[in-house]
Design an enzyme around this catalytic site. Structure first.
Site, PDB file in Angstrom:
ATOM      1  N   ASP A  31     -27.094  -6.164  35.458  1.00  0.00           N
ATOM      2  CA  ASP A  31     -27.611  -6.028  36.820  1.00  0.00           C
ATOM      3  C   ASP A  31     -26.514  -5.547  37.775  1.00  0.00           C
ATOM      4  O   ASP A  31     -26.331  -6.100  38.861  1.00  0.00           O
ATOM      5  CB  ASP A  31     -28.214  -7.361  37.292  1.00  0.00           C
ATOM      6  CG  ASP A  31     -29.008  -7.205  38.583  1.00  0.00           C
ATOM      7  OD1 ASP A  31     -29.437  -6.079  38.890  1.00  0.00           O
ATOM      8  OD2 ASP A  31     -29.188  -8.218  39.293  1.00  0.00           O
ATOM      9  N   ASP A  41     -24.406 -13.656  47.470  1.00  0.00           N
ATOM     10  CA  ASP A  41     -25.583 -12.924  46.999  1.00  0.00           C
ATOM     11  C   ASP A  41     -26.825 -13.819  46.967  1.00  0.00           C
ATOM     12  O   ASP A  41     -26.753 -14.986  46.584  1.00  0.00           O
ATOM     13  CB  ASP A  41     -25.294 -12.409  45.584  1.00  0.00           C
ATOM     14  CG  ASP A  41     -26.423 -11.566  45.025  1.00  0.00           C
ATOM     15  OD1 ASP A  41     -26.757 -10.549  45.655  1.00  0.00           O
ATOM     16  OD2 ASP A  41     -26.981 -11.930  43.974  1.00  0.00           O
ATOM     17  N   HIS A  70     -26.611  -0.422  47.558  1.00  0.00           N
ATOM     18  CA  HIS A  70     -26.802  -0.237  46.118  1.00  0.00           C
ATOM     19  C   HIS A  70     -28.204  -0.628  45.664  1.00  0.00           C
ATOM     20  O   HIS A  70     -28.565  -0.398  44.522  1.00  0.00           O
ATOM     21  CB  HIS A  70     -25.776  -1.083  45.375  1.00  0.00           C
ATOM     22  CG  HIS A  70     -26.040  -2.556  45.555  1.00  0.00           C
ATOM     23  ND1 HIS A  70     -25.866  -3.181  46.769  1.00  0.00           N
ATOM     24  CD2 HIS A  70     -26.513  -3.489  44.703  1.00  0.00           C
ATOM     25  CE1 HIS A  70     -26.212  -4.460  46.644  1.00  0.00           C
ATOM     26  NE2 HIS A  70     -26.599  -4.673  45.406  1.00  0.00           N
ATOM     27  N   ARG A  96     -32.599   1.746  40.641  1.00  0.00           N
ATOM     28  CA  ARG A  96     -31.612   1.566  41.714  1.00  0.00           C
ATOM     29  C   ARG A  96     -30.303   2.266  41.366  1.00  0.00           C
ATOM     30  O   ARG A  96     -29.478   2.545  42.240  1.00  0.00           O
ATOM     31  CB  ARG A  96     -31.356   0.076  41.959  1.00  0.00           C
ATOM     32  CG  ARG A  96     -32.523  -0.643  42.612  1.00  0.00           C
ATOM     33  CD  ARG A  96     -32.250  -2.117  42.767  1.00  0.00           C
ATOM     34  NE  ARG A  96     -32.045  -2.768  41.473  1.00  0.00           N
ATOM     35  CZ  ARG A  96     -31.614  -4.010  41.317  1.00  0.00           C
ATOM     36  NH1 ARG A  96     -31.321  -4.743  42.368  1.00  0.00           N
ATOM     37  NH2 ARG A  96     -31.453  -4.538  40.115  1.00  0.00           N
ATOM     38  N   ARG A 139     -19.134 -12.105  50.200  1.00  0.00           N
ATOM     39  CA  ARG A 139     -20.574 -11.795  50.281  1.00  0.00           C
ATOM     40  C   ARG A 139     -21.305 -12.731  49.337  1.00  0.00           C
ATOM     41  O   ARG A 139     -21.063 -12.743  48.134  1.00  0.00           O
ATOM     42  CB  ARG A 139     -20.837 -10.353  49.866  1.00  0.00           C
ATOM     43  CG  ARG A 139     -22.327  -9.975  49.787  1.00  0.00           C
ATOM     44  CD  ARG A 139     -22.470  -8.643  49.068  1.00  0.00           C
ATOM     45  NE  ARG A 139     -23.808  -8.101  49.006  1.00  0.00           N
ATOM     46  CZ  ARG A 139     -24.706  -8.386  48.070  1.00  0.00           C
ATOM     47  NH1 ARG A 139     -24.454  -9.270  47.120  1.00  0.00           N
ATOM     48  NH2 ARG A 139     -25.874  -7.776  48.056  1.00  0.00           N
ATOM     49  N   HIS A 198     -27.065 -17.481  40.596  1.00  0.00           N
ATOM     50  CA  HIS A 198     -27.342 -17.501  39.152  1.00  0.00           C
ATOM     51  C   HIS A 198     -26.124 -17.073  38.352  1.00  0.00           C
ATOM     52  O   HIS A 198     -25.157 -16.546  38.912  1.00  0.00           O
ATOM     53  CB  HIS A 198     -28.524 -16.575  38.827  1.00  0.00           C
ATOM     54  CG  HIS A 198     -28.470 -15.251  39.551  1.00  0.00           C
ATOM     55  ND1 HIS A 198     -29.160 -15.019  40.721  1.00  0.00           N
ATOM     56  CD2 HIS A 198     -27.773 -14.110  39.318  1.00  0.00           C
ATOM     57  CE1 HIS A 198     -28.917 -13.794  41.153  1.00  0.00           C
ATOM     58  NE2 HIS A 198     -28.066 -13.221  40.317  1.00  0.00           N
ATOM     59  N   GLU A 239     -26.387 -12.441  52.176  1.00  0.00           N
ATOM     60  CA  GLU A 239     -27.270 -11.389  51.674  1.00  0.00           C
ATOM     61  C   GLU A 239     -28.643 -12.034  51.500  1.00  0.00           C
ATOM     62  O   GLU A 239     -28.926 -12.692  50.503  1.00  0.00           O
ATOM     63  CB  GLU A 239     -26.756 -10.807  50.362  1.00  0.00           C
ATOM     64  CG  GLU A 239     -27.430  -9.484  50.005  1.00  0.00           C
ATOM     65  CD  GLU A 239     -28.540  -9.599  48.979  1.00  0.00           C
ATOM     66  OE1 GLU A 239     -29.298  -8.615  48.821  1.00  0.00           O
ATOM     67  OE2 GLU A 239     -28.685 -10.640  48.324  1.00  0.00           O
TER      68      GLU A 239
HETATM   69  C1  OTU Z   1     -29.256  -9.007  45.276  1.00  0.00           C
HETATM   70  O1  OTU Z   1     -30.460  -8.433  45.720  1.00  0.00           O
HETATM   71  C2  OTU Z   1     -28.346  -7.878  44.850  1.00  0.00           C
HETATM   72  O2  OTU Z   1     -28.033  -7.070  45.943  1.00  0.00           O
HETATM   73  C3  OTU Z   1     -29.015  -7.104  43.734  1.00  0.00           C
HETATM   74  O3  OTU Z   1     -28.280  -5.980  43.358  1.00  0.00           O
HETATM   75  C4  OTU Z   1     -29.218  -8.037  42.583  1.00  0.00           C
HETATM   76  O4  OTU Z   1     -29.985  -7.404  41.591  1.00  0.00           O
HETATM   77  C5  OTU Z   1     -29.934  -9.324  42.988  1.00  0.00           C
HETATM   78  O5  OTU Z   1     -29.443  -9.893  44.199  1.00  0.00           O
HETATM   79  C6  OTU Z   1     -29.722 -10.370  41.930  1.00  0.00           C
HETATM   80  O6  OTU Z   1     -28.365 -10.736  41.862  1.00  0.00           O
HETATM   81  O7  OTU Z   1     -31.466 -11.177  46.149  1.00  0.00           O
HETATM   82  O8  OTU Z   1     -31.790 -11.721  48.795  1.00  0.00           O
HETATM   83  O9  OTU Z   1     -33.612  -5.211  44.733  1.00  0.00           O
HETATM   84  O10 OTU Z   1     -33.150  -6.590  47.448  1.00  0.00           O
HETATM   85  O11 OTU Z   1     -32.942  -8.892  44.771  1.00  0.00           O
HETATM   86  C7  OTU Z   1     -32.179 -10.532  48.289  1.00  0.00           C
HETATM   87  C8  OTU Z   1     -33.971  -6.465  45.223  1.00  0.00           C
HETATM   88  C9  OTU Z   1     -31.664 -10.294  46.892  1.00  0.00           C
HETATM   89  C10 OTU Z   1     -32.902  -6.965  46.143  1.00  0.00           C
HETATM   90  C11 OTU Z   1     -32.807  -8.446  46.063  1.00  0.00           C
HETATM   91  C12 OTU Z   1     -31.497  -8.900  46.565  1.00  0.00           C
END
Ligand code: OTU
Length: 652
Positions: free
Chosen positions: A141, A284, A395, A520, A282, A184, A326
């Site tokens: 991912d 996530d 991204h 993506r 950051r 995760h 995020e």
């Molecule tokens: C984030 O994404 C990351 O930016 C993604 O690149 C990862 O795939 C994802 O977490 C899992 O680690 O969690 O709060 O494409 O907008 O999954 C929003 C969907 C997230 C992303 C969403 C986002």
């Protein structure tokens, strides 16, 4: 009167703490611990107060904070102190960020260090390096499936490369933001591996279940994040013979934060990266941190408590470090990740302005700014000591997450309007020059999101292929228009690597079986430096974009009212093609700037008297800060050429 309970608990912890820590003289650490302990204790109690091992866990947490404090370098501690004094430092207009993959941009971390000059030439002084912790060989991912949180993946280099790079950047007064994937782990992380082997302690790090009873209950209300690639939110693990919660891909196991051991591990990991030189971390997918049956398992109150606790812990050990949330969720939910205090960001100081990003894309496709203006009004004001990351592309995909109520309010219907946008950006809509692809289509809900690079979405890829000079010029103008908005709106503009030279979709991912099903990757390019070097060749697309952005950045840094102090006023006019706002200085010390953007392909007019007497723009001679020119006026009306933006001041 001081608070008795937490105070006596603190005394008890200090008695139980390991001798390696208690013997040292850590005055500054204890001062900060004392100052933050009431909050830490009450949050820890709200989350874990019922547990028998509460005291033991609290002692462990304080030991982690102290150990990472002891390890923190003198350089970084000096920065902490400097930032404690100048605590609004990150609201200033001088910050301009870029997000990039170290490998896609420059091969690896050493390569990135060599390319710093290029970034500096453009004016970038904040780098978000996309995740580079150790990941499995196959699908990961894009780095968001981590199998070792305390090491760099060999693809990018070593921890020592990173430390050299961060020191190199610090000398140049450039900041570094690093990812910590808090929600995760990879299914190949040591914790998951032990869980698979039947280790109960580590099974408790995740949500695992012997049968479908509880998973089915969860599924009733949980949406799917990747409905095409990873339908459902649980995966059966044959070695463990249990179901495990996997909200994202089936190889990404969700951590269970109702276990304090998980929280403490993650606090330790965040502080580890702070000590590696991250100025900003950051975090996530923060919306997903707490799962509760009967809910969407997003934006739960406890997710916020965890972030507050994390912030308070960081405040003790590394107070100079900022958090980015995020959270790509509904507009009213996003701003809650600043923390619901009156002034200070009690959770994350910075959050992605995902609503604004999506609204900008709406204005591009419709050539109309009514939803943009309406949507912005629905974004709550930020806290005084917090700021947005304003971006156009990143991204990930673009989710059309605006409010249905806003869509209706401006006279569209939600479903057909979103369908139009998807058709437009995937080039299905007649006459659309966009070259995006639909992402995460969900047949059950009819939802879809959009992948594709900025250049390809605005039509540059199509224009170049069809050798359409006019469309090339128009695409360039659109790219600049969008950047002019994130640079002047208030907040930190976050550019995306490759956009500064008009990088189009990168289709090479289709040849890689670990990436092919995730489009993506279209917008995670490998930079072709021969092409990038064309930015030095007069008249090339790369040069036109790079030079204009370079200038825009330089001007942004010199305009004090572009700092982010809730000093913006949106201006509604009758012209729905224009997006207009004024940036004022909070104590009138600096001249206001009027930002006027035309999203239409025809010239538009603005009657300056419509502005009222704000800044008295109708009286003096107008000057565009971006170009230094005076804009055209026609009978008291300002003429704004197609896709043009102005940053206007009045010359006395
Ligand atoms: C984030 O994404 C990351 O930016 C993604 O690149 C990862 O795939 C994802 O977490 C899992 O680690 O969690 O709060 O494409 O907008 O999954 C929003 C969907 C997230 C992303 C969403 C986002």
């Amino acid at each position: 009167m001081y608070e008795q309970v937490s105070h006596s608990l603190l005394n008890q912890i200090l008695e139980e703490i390991k001798p390696e820590i208690s013997k040292r003289n850590l005055l500054r650490f204890y001062t900060r611990l004392g100052a933050n302990f009431y909050a830490i204790h009450s949050l820890f109690t709200q989350l874990y107060g019922e547990r028998k091992d509460f005291l033991e866990q609290m002692v462990r947490l304080v030991e982690v904070l102290a150990t990472r404090y002891i390890e923190r370098s003198a350089d970084l501690e000096a920065l902490d102190i400097e930032r404690e004094h100048d605590h609004n430092w990150f609201l200033a207009q001088n910050w301009v960020a870029m997000a990039l993959y170290a490998d896609g941009f420059a091969g690896d971390l050493q390569g990135l260090q060599h390319r710093c000059a290029y970034l500096q030439e453009l004016g970038i002084n904040m780098l978000h390096i996309m995740p580079m912790m150790k990941c499995p060989e196959g699908a990961s991912d894009g780095g968001y499936a981590v199998c070792d949180f305390l090491d760099i993946d060999a693809r990018y280099g070593t921890l020592s490369d990173l430390q050299t790079l961060t020191a190199h950047l610090r000398k140049r007064k450039m900041l570094v933001a690093l990812d910590v994937v808090v929600n995760h782990t990879s299914d190949q992380h040591e914790w998951a591996v032990k869980a698979k082997q039947g280790d109960k302690q580590y099974q408790d790090y995740y949500y695992t279940f012997p049968d479908r009873d509880i998973p089915d209950m969860f599924e009733e209300t949980m949406p799917e994040v990747f409905p095409e690639n990873a339908p459902g939110n649980f995966t059966f693990d044959t070695s463990m013979n249990r179901w495990v919660m996997t909200v994202f891909n089936n190889y990404q196991w969700d951590l269970d934060y109702s276990n304090p051991a998980v929280f403490i591990e993650m606090a330790d990991i965040i502080l580890f990266w702070a000590n590696m030189g991250a100025d900003i971390v950051r975090l996530d997918a923060v919306a997903f941190l707490w799962k509760k049956i009967g809910t969407t398992c997003q934006n739960e109150r406890e997710a916020h408590l965890i972030l507050q606790l994390m912030k308070d812990c960081c405040q003790v050990t590394a107070p100079g470090v900022l958090f980015i949330a995020e959270a790509i969720v509904a507009p009213v939910e996003i701003s809650k990740y600043f923390g619901e205090d009156a002034v200070i960001a009690k959770e994350c100081e910075i959050a992605y302005n995902a609503s604004f990003m999506a609204l900008l894309w709406d204005a591009v496709a419709t050539k109309n700014t009514k939803l943009l203006s309406q949507g912005i009004k629905s974004i709550p004001n930020k806290l005084d000591r917090a700021t947005w990351l304003n971006y156009i592309r990143c991204h990930d995909d673009i989710g059309l997450g605006f409010d249905d109520a806003d869509i209706i309010n401006v006279g569209y219907e939600p479903y057909p309007h979103r369908k139009f946008l998807i058709d437009y950006y995937t080039g299905v809509y007649e006459g659309s020059p966009a070259r995006g692809q639909p992402f995460a289509r969900n047949d059950k809900t009819g939802d879809a999101r959009i992948s594709g690079s900025l250049a390809s979405l605005v039509g540059l890829e199509y224009a170049l292929e069809s050798n359409d000079e006019e469309l090339i010029e128009q695409s360039i103008k659109l790219i600049l228009l969008l950047h002019s908005i994130i640079m002047s709106f208030g907040g930190i503009p976050l550019l995306y690597y490759g956009d500064e030279i008009g990088t189009v979709n990168d289709c090479s991912f289709m040849q890689d079986e670990n990436k092919a099903n995730d489009n993506r990757w279209l917008n995670r390019p490998r930079i072709d430096w021969q092409k990038a070097d064309l930015h030095k060749q007069h008249g090339s697309v790369e040069q036109k974009l790079f030079d204009s952005l370079q200038r825009m950045i330089a001007v942004r840094k010199s305009v004090p009212v572009f700092a982010d102090f809730n000093n913006r006023e949106l201006i509604d006019t009758d012209n729905e093609h224009l997006f207009i706002f004024i940036r004022n200085h909070f104590n009138q010390q600096y001249e206001p700037v009027l930002v006027v953007c035309n999203f239409d392909n025809r010239p538009q007019m603005l009657n300056l008297s419509e502005l009222g007497n704000r800044g008295l723009f109708e009286l003096g001679q107008l000057r565009d800060l971006a170009t230094g020119e005076s804009p055209a006026l026609f009978k008291d009306q300002l003429v704004i050429p197609p896709y043009r933006y102005y940053w206007l001041t009045v010359q006395p």
